[in-house]
Every structure is written in C-alpha cells, then in structure tokens.
Write an enzyme that holds these catalytic residues in place. Structure first.
Site, PDB file in Angstrom:
ATOM      1  N   LYS B  81     -51.274  -8.988  -2.014  1.00 57.43           N
ATOM      2  CA  LYS B  81     -52.076  -7.732  -2.565  1.00 57.43           C
ATOM      3  C   LYS B  81     -53.013  -7.048  -1.527  1.00 57.43           C
ATOM      4  O   LYS B  81     -53.873  -7.971  -0.900  1.00 57.43           O
ATOM      5  CB  LYS B  81     -52.775  -8.126  -3.897  1.00 57.43           C
ATOM      6  CG  LYS B  81     -53.575  -7.241  -4.854  1.00 57.43           C
ATOM      7  CD  LYS B  81     -54.003  -7.677  -5.990  1.00 57.43           C
ATOM      8  CE  LYS B  81     -54.661  -6.562  -6.896  1.00 57.43           C
ATOM      9  NZ  LYS B  81     -55.513  -7.222  -8.089  1.00 57.43           N
ATOM     10  N   SER B 156     -54.561  -4.503 -12.475  1.00 59.62           N
ATOM     11  CA  SER B 156     -54.472  -3.879 -11.057  1.00 59.62           C
ATOM     12  C   SER B 156     -53.266  -4.233 -10.104  1.00 59.62           C
ATOM     13  O   SER B 156     -52.882  -3.458  -9.187  1.00 59.62           O
ATOM     14  CB  SER B 156     -55.792  -3.951 -10.394  1.00 59.62           C
ATOM     15  OG  SER B 156     -55.875  -5.307 -10.058  1.00 59.62           O
ATOM     16  N   SER B 180     -55.275  -9.033 -14.136  1.00 56.78           N
ATOM     17  CA  SER B 180     -54.730  -8.230 -13.131  1.00 56.78           C
ATOM     18  C   SER B 180     -53.426  -8.888 -12.569  1.00 56.78           C
ATOM     19  O   SER B 180     -52.618  -8.273 -11.693  1.00 56.78           O
ATOM     20  CB  SER B 180     -55.430  -7.664 -11.923  1.00 56.78           C
ATOM     21  OG  SER B 180     -56.341  -6.766 -12.155  1.00 56.78           O
TER      22      SER B 180
END
Lengths: 495, 508
Positions: B81, B156, B180
C-alpha cells in the site's frame, strides 16, 4: 523612545514578581527521539535522519539517558518525580519545526513541585520550582538579509541539526519578596542552576551556544497590594549579565507604563543585548492555541521508585554544601567566596586549583584579569577561550620565575587570541624572563651610563635609588628582565 | 488471461519455488504481465516497479539455488500500500501533496519483506492518506472492484484488495485504522487481517491516526495471510508502541483450523453489529456462516456490547484529532509539493504553506483536518477528545466482558456489499457508516480478520465475515477463519473468487 522610570523610584512604588523559564540542552550523545549525534557546530543538516526531519512515516523513540538526566535534575531541585507521565504534542506551524508540532510534555511533567535556594549579598532566597519537563529542540533558522530578523529578510535558511536535541524546561513559580534584588536574584538563580547542572554533568550549560536559554517573566504590583500584576515574558536572554539587565529594564519600563495610568500588556518581549532594551514581540492575549494532546506514538514514561531512589542516592553534593566545603578548603573570606560565586567562577576556580594553582592565585586570575576581559567582551567567564588548566600553567610559570605578572598578562592575551597553550605563547612571543647575566649585564651597564646621577646616589649608599635603574633596565628589556637579578647586578657594579 | 502462476495461493507458490518447479523471476514476471493486462481497467497500482521486482526475484532465485532461502515466502511477490515508505520508490499516500516524493528509508515492514526475499511489485492505490472507504478519495483516480468495474473496491486499501482479487499479486500489505484492510477484503472477496495494535511495526507507515493504525496482510486465503503476518510481525525498537513479545504462531493456527474442527470454541455474535442497517443478503450470508460454525462444533452465544453504538462517533473525533496533527508536517518546506500563491510577490513561508496545503490536500483530508483541529481546540478538548477517550475505555470494557464469554466475536465485516462508484461520494456520513462494524476493534486494539462468506443473493457481490479476538490472540482469528474458509469452500466446491468476471470485463 520608551519611557522609563528610575529604578529606585520604581521600587518605591511597586513590588516586582519574577518567574524564570530555563531551557537546558542535555549533553546526551544522541537526540531525544532518534540516534542522531548532538555535537555542536557540525555542517548544517548533516546530523539528521527521517525521525528528526519529521519525514512521513518516521516515529520517535525516547532516549533513556535523557529521561535519566531529567529525573536527576528534578531530584536536584527537590522535585517530585512522576510515577507515570506522557509526552504531548504542542501544535504550531513554523519552518524550523520539522513536524509542525513539538513533542513536549504538557500537564504531566516528569518532575514537579520542587524548590531550591539562591544567595544574593548574603541573603538567601527560596525559589519554588513549578515543574521540569522534557521536550525536543527545534531547528535553527537563519534569516538572511540586512535586518537579520525574519521581517525584511531576503530568505531564511534552516539547520535541522538542532532539531530533536533533548531539552529540559525548568519553570519556577512566581518568586516574590525580592524587592530591589529581583534582578540580582534572577541572575543568581540562573547562575545557581548552571552550577547545579554542571555538577550533575547533564549539560555543558554554555549560554553563548544556547545550551542554556532563559526567559525572564516579570510583573509589578503596587506595594502591599498582595496581587500579581500582568507579566511580560522576555525571550533571548542568553547571559547571566543580560538576565539581570533585562529584569532591571522591565522594572523601569513597566513602572513607567503603570505610572502613566496605562496597563502592562501581557506579551512576549525580545531582549536586545546591544542596546540593553526589550521590545514587544507577539501579544499573548491572542496567543496560538497549541492544541496539546498526548503523543500517541510514545508509550508513557513510568520510572520505577527503585530507580528514582537509586538516582537520588547517587546525586552529587548540593551547591550550597559544596560551596561551604570549598570555602573552608580554600580559606576564602565570605566576600571572596561571594565574589567567586557571583562571577560564576566557582567551577573554574576549582578546576584551576585541581590543575595545580593555589586558591588565591586561581581566584586572582579569574576574578580580576579574566573577569575584566569577559566584561569588556560582554561575555561569560566560561565562554572565554581559555581552560582552567591553561590558567594553572601560567601561574606555574610565574611561580618558577619564568614569568612575572606583567608577562603573564601578555600570555593570557596570546592564549585568548588563539595562539596556543601558555608555553607555546611564551615561546612564540619570546616572553620568558631573562636572568642570564650576559644579557642583563649590557642593559645594566647601559642604564648606569644613561643615569650617572642615580648611579652616584647608589655608590653613596642610597640603595633605594636602585629602583630607578631597575625600571630603566626593564624598559630596555621590554619587561622581561629578572628584576631580582638586575638589582643584584646593579649593586655589585656600584658597590 | 490468468495462469496457474497467478491464480495459485502464496503457500502453493512457496511450495513450488522450494520444489524447483518454478522460479521467482518466472512468477514475478507472470504477475507483472497480469498487472499490465488488467490494471488499465482496475487501477490497483499507483506505481509498478517491474525492474526492481525482477532484480529482487533474480536475487531470490540465486538464494534458492544456493539452498539459502531467506524465508518460506522467499521469491513470492507482494504489493505494498502506498502509505508505507519504500526506499527509492515513490510513496504518495494517494495525495497530490506527496507527488514525486521518494523516501530515503524503508518502513520496518518493507524492510522485513525485503529481508524475507519477497519481490515488491509496486505501490497500491488508496484513499488519500487512508481517509475513505472506497478508494475514490485517491488524488490519482479510483480503483475499481474486479467483481464489477462500476463498483468500489472498498477503502482505504482498495488498491491492495483489488490487486489481490484481480490476481495481480498473491499477497499485499494494507493498513487498517477503522477498517481499511477488512472492509476492502469483504467487498472484494479476499482475506484481510488487522493484527493486534502493536503486533506489527508502524515505523514507516505514514500515520493517519497513530493510536489506531495497524499494518496487516491482504491475501486470497487465510493461510497466506498467516504466512505474510509472520514475516512482517514482531517487535520493532523503532516503534515504541510495538509489543515486546513474539507473534503468536499464526501459521500453525491456520493449518490447524483448516481441518474444520471447532469443537469447544466459543463464538460470540455481537448483538449491536448486525440487523438494522445491514443489507439483507449480507445478514443472510453471515447467519448461514454462523450456522456452519455451529455445525463444526463451535458453541455460539450472543453477546452485547452496548458501547459499540458510540464507536463511530468517538472514532470520528479521535482519528481526525490525531490526523490533523500528523498532517501538519506537509508544509512545502522540506519535501513534496510546493505551490506558490497566485499574485503574491516574494511570498512568506506561511503563504507558501497555505497555498500548498490548499492545493495539495483533497476535500476529505481537509474535512478531517478541520474536524480534528476543532476537537483539540482549547475549550472544546474535554467535550470532544476527552469524551471520546472515555468512550474508547468503555468499548475496551465491552470487549473484556465479551471475551469472558467467547473466544472470538463475529459480525458482518461491512453492512453492505460494494456500492457503485460515486454513490456515496457526496454523503460523508453514509461513507463513514461502512466502517461501523470494523471501528470498535481499532478503538480497543484487538485483532480482526475478514473472510469471504459468499455472495449476497440480491447482487451477487461478496460478503465478508469479521472475526475479532482478544489482544495478542491473533492466532484465534487464523484458526477459526481457516476453519470457516474450509467449510465454505467445501460448500461452494472451491474458492469464492474467480477471475472470470474481471477477465470478461477486461476483454470487453
């Protein structure tokens, strides 16, 4: 031009209340929250890492040595040591703050509710300590341009080597009842703190390098009112002398404001070393809201009672006890001791004695010759580029007859000018006393020839007149003649 | 378009590498090809590092040839990420303000990936600074759900979940502040784990809310998640909040769970996390999964956690408070974007900061900075931040009581399946409600996992089941999660996830 009231007049109407906030840079090898070096004077931005630069993703980790130093400082100031305390974020924007928040402590300081005592002219004043807390230093901004300040600067440079250096902020409670001695008490407190910190070995406390920085808070209230007036906080007060001057100036300035019927504005003020005045900084009434909250990247600091007791047991002797001991050992009169302490020379004298000088000699050089020079340069004794060992060496050269006091002063000149150690200065400047008869003989003969009248008096038995001839020889030999030997040679020749 | 190299699990790939049946270069290249073929449609990646990944793959193959594999997963590629610092690779956090920033250091988890020999394929898309539940708040455009390209992949960490769901990577790292990792896992039919707070180092994770953030694995199977968890987990002196104790043996727990035997395991169904507000198909699949657990020998009880109803409100005070302070450092002085204000000659530092932050942050980020600044302000602190901290304590107590009755707690991961792109973009509150079931775990620091629980009958989209365990008992998630996975796959006749739908969509 700011209106000022004569100091004594001000004191006749008002009572000063003092408060001192002192920031001390700890002498730890690494920074408060990362492993970067803390050595002073390195190339800008070379002692930095993701953490002290506040790079995205970086995290702090507490320097255990700094915590230990903080606890020892707290203990030396008779503070309570928190069983559990946290760091907090103090949020505000400034280019020299890498994260735009300072990791500090807020309502949970490591040390609180302490006291210490300072002495001024033989009178003892008790200073209550509100708190001592840990925080990190900011970077250092240099504003480039004609003004030297941020307003009017062409551009600014920031050095983050200082960012993250461990600081302890020591805050007093209001110091009351000092009357006309308020400025002297302020100075004595900072000097006392400096001695105490030096004794603890936690900081080099060099005010001129900013490793001890002082904010002087001062307010006035009408005599006998029993209330506290509105205070100002004067920043950048970075020498003992300035602490005293700034406090004195604020007394005169605030008295003038009050006498005119106006009220003192609560504000930050800046001290100007060169002109000896304070000027208004930002007003505190619209002070920023720092939005303190506990630092979520750090776990609480919870020093065990055993550890605190251990540190307490290992504390060095308190300054008062130390002073009494040293005074006795050195045989100083009360006045001599007071002057030595007042000049901030206690440690220097002690080290000079340790390096071999007699107490009186050590005191003489630091309090007369070197104090005068420090004063001329507007700096502190500790800031002079000469070490106690060098002072002791110069005295040793006097003691063995290689130098007289006059030559010794020239050696001080040379050492202070950076020409090297005393022996190197003696050699390079050719300062050693001449006691060699061949070299002296010529000068003596010349002096006798130049002063026939004086010579005759001596021949007639008036030996006291020899002084005039010795003076002539000295002059001829630029003060480097061995006066005793010169006298003997004169008397031999004119017997 | 997929090959066995991209559809295999990480555990299978590790076995094949160890057996010499494939090479890291071969399978890294296969994943790079898959990214090349599908990421135009999915947009899971913000940055692909083909060269770097292949270099790492070659080094891995050499290690294996010498018989010196650095770990079981040595040579299995991974996606990271974009909120995790990667030395030499751009790290934007999905924000304009960090466009072009290349960190000079690796996050601890990234360093551990490298030390374990996992080639890093690239950086995955995310809501800006991890603020969102749909990945639509990325400054670089949204990621699309491989199940339906018109739908969100969650957020997210939508990029990491979509990359794994699209077979672009067998493994990915995500971060979970309020859900997330787990919510994207739920809506993409993948597995996502939020470890115990402090179980995985946060050093190098660009913080949204430091007291809530946690790094964790995003994978297609529970065992793969355990394998990755074991690589990145464990104490880190650079993160003071990291737990100074070994990671529980999550791999062994996953293997044990795969037998499907849950005799004696007490499972608590959280009353407050279900029912009203939950999509009927989501609730249905959840209820069926709970029945399966009962069938496997688990003892199911209902537990009440009354304070959970305040979790969302407390979260939306604490998280923005921390975020507002964390994001203060983006000021154009040292790195990242620098914008000069229009029409100002010789602007001051403050004017440059203002112009940069105005241009560099998106609306959701600004919204949270304002919320947090307000909540921390003098005069409001006690009422907002202070009260929220008290709620947090109450939630922790609810968990304590619940875990006295149950070994693990279960709930739907997310109240709905994947919604359509744009559907909730103008309604922040509706967006925030996606995390209503995941947030309590972050507030209490307990670990959680989301495992696929089937497709909702009404829309044929994946549903996630969330398991929660007590602090430091992450192994329970893996045991029960792997059991549920095995039982469901028996029922389905194979994994829930297939590449068919995505491949059809990409082909069109």
């Amino acid at each position: 031009m700011t209106d000022l009231v004569d100091y004594d007049e001000a004191l006749a109407a008002y009572d000063p209340a003092l408060g001192l906030e002192v920031h001390v840079e700890l002498g730890t090898a690494t920074k408060m929250f990362c492993g970067c070096s803390t050595v002073f004077g390195a190339e800008p931005n070379t002692q930095v890492c993701p953490t002290c630069l506040g790079l995205p993703g970086s995290m702090p980790a507490v320097n255990a040595v700094a915590v230990e130093s903080a606890i020892r400082i707290g203990l030396a100031l008779n503070c309570e040591i928190a069983e559990w305390c946290r760091f907090a974020r103090k949020n505000y924007f400034y280019p020299d703050m890498p994260k735009n928040f300072q990791t500090s402590q807020y309502d949970e300081p490591i040390a609180f509710d302490g006291w210490t005592e300072v002495e001024v002219d033989g009178e003892t004043f008790r200073v209550e300590i509100e708190r001592a807390h840990m925080e990190e230093d900011t970077g250092k901004s240099t504003h480039v341009g004609t003004s030297g300040r941020i307003h009017g600067a062409d551009y600014s440079l920031v050095d983050y080597n200082r960012a993250g250096i461990p600081l302890i902020e020591i805050v007093t409670k209001p110091i009351l009842g000092t009357r006309e001695k308020a400025p002297a008490v302020a100075r004595a407190y900072v000097a006392h703190l400096r001695d105490l910190l030096l004794g603890l070995g936690v900081s080099d406390v060099r005010m001129e390098q900013g490793s001890l920085r002082c904010d002087v808070n001062l307010s006035l209230s009408p005599i006998g009112s029993g209330t506290l007036g509105t205070r100002t906080e004067t920043k950048n007060v970075n020498s003992l002398r300035s602490v005293e001057r700034a406090a004195r100036y604020e007394v005169s300035r605030q008295a003038a404001v009050l006498r005119s019927g106006a009220s003192v504005t609560q504000e930050t003020r800046h001290w100007h070393e060169d002109t000896g005045v304070t000027t208004s900084g930002r007003e505190k009434s619209d002070a920023e809201d720092y939005r303190y909250f506990p630092e979520p990247d750090l776990v609480p600091v919870a020093p065990s009672r055993e550890w605190v007791d251990e540190l307490r047991a290992e504390l060095p002797e308190p300054p008062r006890v130390r002073r009494a001991r040293l005074q006795e050992a050195w045989g100083f009169s009360d006045l001599e001791m007071r002057d030595t302490v007042g000049a901030g020379a206690l440690g220097l004298v002690e080290q000079t004695i340790a390096a071999g000088a007699t107490p009186q000699a050590a005191r003489k050089w630091w309090l007369s010759e070197l104090a005068r020079r420090a004063n001329e340069q507007g700096t502190e004794l500790t800031a002079l580029p000469i070490t106690p060992e060098q002072v002791a060496r110069i005295q040793a050269l006097v003691d063995d007859g290689s130098l007289n006091d006059k030559l010794a002063r020239q050696v001080f000149d040379g050492v202070l000018a950076g020409e090297g150690d005393p022996d190197a200065v003696v050699a390079s400047r050719g300062l050693a006393i001449v006691s060699d008869d061949d070299a002296l003989g010529d000068a003596v003969d010349q002096a006798i020839a130049d002063n026939p009248d004086v010579a005759q008096k001596i021949r007639d038995g008036k030996h006291a007149a020899a002084g005039a001839l010795i003076g002539a020889v000295m002059k001829q030999m630029r003060g480097q003649a061995d006066a005793g030997r010169v006298r003997e040679l004169i008397l031999e020749r004119l017997a | 378009m997929t090959t066995p190299l991209t559809t295999s699990t990480a555990a299978e790939l590790a076995r094949a590498l160890a057996a010499g049946e494939t090479t890291s270069v071969e399978l890294t290249q296969a994943h790079l090809d898959r990214i090349e073929a599908t990421d135009g449609a999915v947009h899971a990646f913000l940055h692909v590092d083909a060269e770097g990944a292949l270099d790492q793959a070659r080094a891995s193959d050499e290690r294996r040839a010498r018989g010196e594999a650095a770990s079981d997963l040595d040579g299995v590629p991974v996606a990271v990420k974009d909120v995790l610092a990667t030395e030499g690779l751009p790290t934007t956090c999905g924000s304009r303000i960090l466009e072009g920033w290349v960190p000079p250091y690796d996050a601890t988890v990234v360093r551990r990936l490298k030390e374990a020999g996992l080639p890093i394929l690239g950086k995955t898309n995310m809501d800006e600074f991890a603020m969102g539940s749909s990945t639509e708040h990325s400054a670089y455009g949204p990621t699309r759900n491989p199940w339906d390209l018109e739908r969100i992949p969650g957020g997210s960490g939508g990029g990491s979940a979509a990359a794994v769901a699209a077979y672009q990577a067998p493994l990915a790292l995500g971060t979970d502040t309020g859900g997330s990792i787990r919510q994207p896992g739920a809506v993409t039919g993948t597995v996502g784990v939020k470890p115990t707070y402090g179980g995985v180092s946060r050093y190098g994770l660009v913080a949204m809310a430091n007291s809530l953030d946690q790094v964790g694995p995003v994978t297609r199977t529970v065992l793969d998640a355990a394998l990755l968890h074991q690589v990145v987990g464990g104490h880190d002196p650079l993160d003071s909040t990291s737990l100074d104790q070994p990671v529980p043996d999550v791999v062994a727990a996953a293997r044990q769970g795969a037998s499907g035997d849950l005799a004696g395991v007490r499972v608590g169904v959280v009353t407050e996390l279900g029912g009203e507000g939950y999509q009927p198909g989501v609730q249905q699949r959840f209820d069926e999964a709970v029945e399966l657990l009962v069938g496997a020998g688990a003892e199911v009880v209902r537990v009440g956690c009354p304070s959970f109803t305040h979790a969302l409100a407390a979260y939306y005070l604490l998280m923005p408070s921390e975020a507002s302070s964390n994001l203060a450092r983006f000021d154009a002085m040292r790195y990242g974007l620098r914008v000069l204000p229009d029409g100002v000659e010789a602007p001051s530092a403050e004017e440059v900061m203002r112009a940069t932050r105005d241009a560099g942050f998106g609306d959701e980020v600004k919204r949270r900075i304002i919320l947090g600044t307000y909540a921390l302000s003098s005069g409001y602190y006690d009422a907002y931040y202070g009260q929220a901290q008290k709620v947090r304590t109450l939630i922790q107590r609810d968990f304590d009581r619940a875990f006295a009755q149950a070994d693990v707690l279960v709930s739907p991961t997310s109240p709905t399946t994947a919604f359509r792109l744009g559907e909730k973009l103008d309604d922040p509150l509706a967006m925030y409600l996606n995390d209503v079931a995941t947030i309590p775990a972050n507030l209490a620091g307990v670990p959680g996992i989301s495992v696929p629980a089937g497709l909702a009958p009404e829309d044929d989209l994946p549903v996630g089941l969330q398991l929660l365990a007590p602090i430091a008992a992450d192994d329970r998630l893996y045991r029960v999660g792997a059991a549920l996975e095995a039982l469901l796959e028996q029922q389905w006749g194979g994994p829930l996830l297939t590449a068919d739908k995505l491949d059809e969509a990409v082909a069109r």
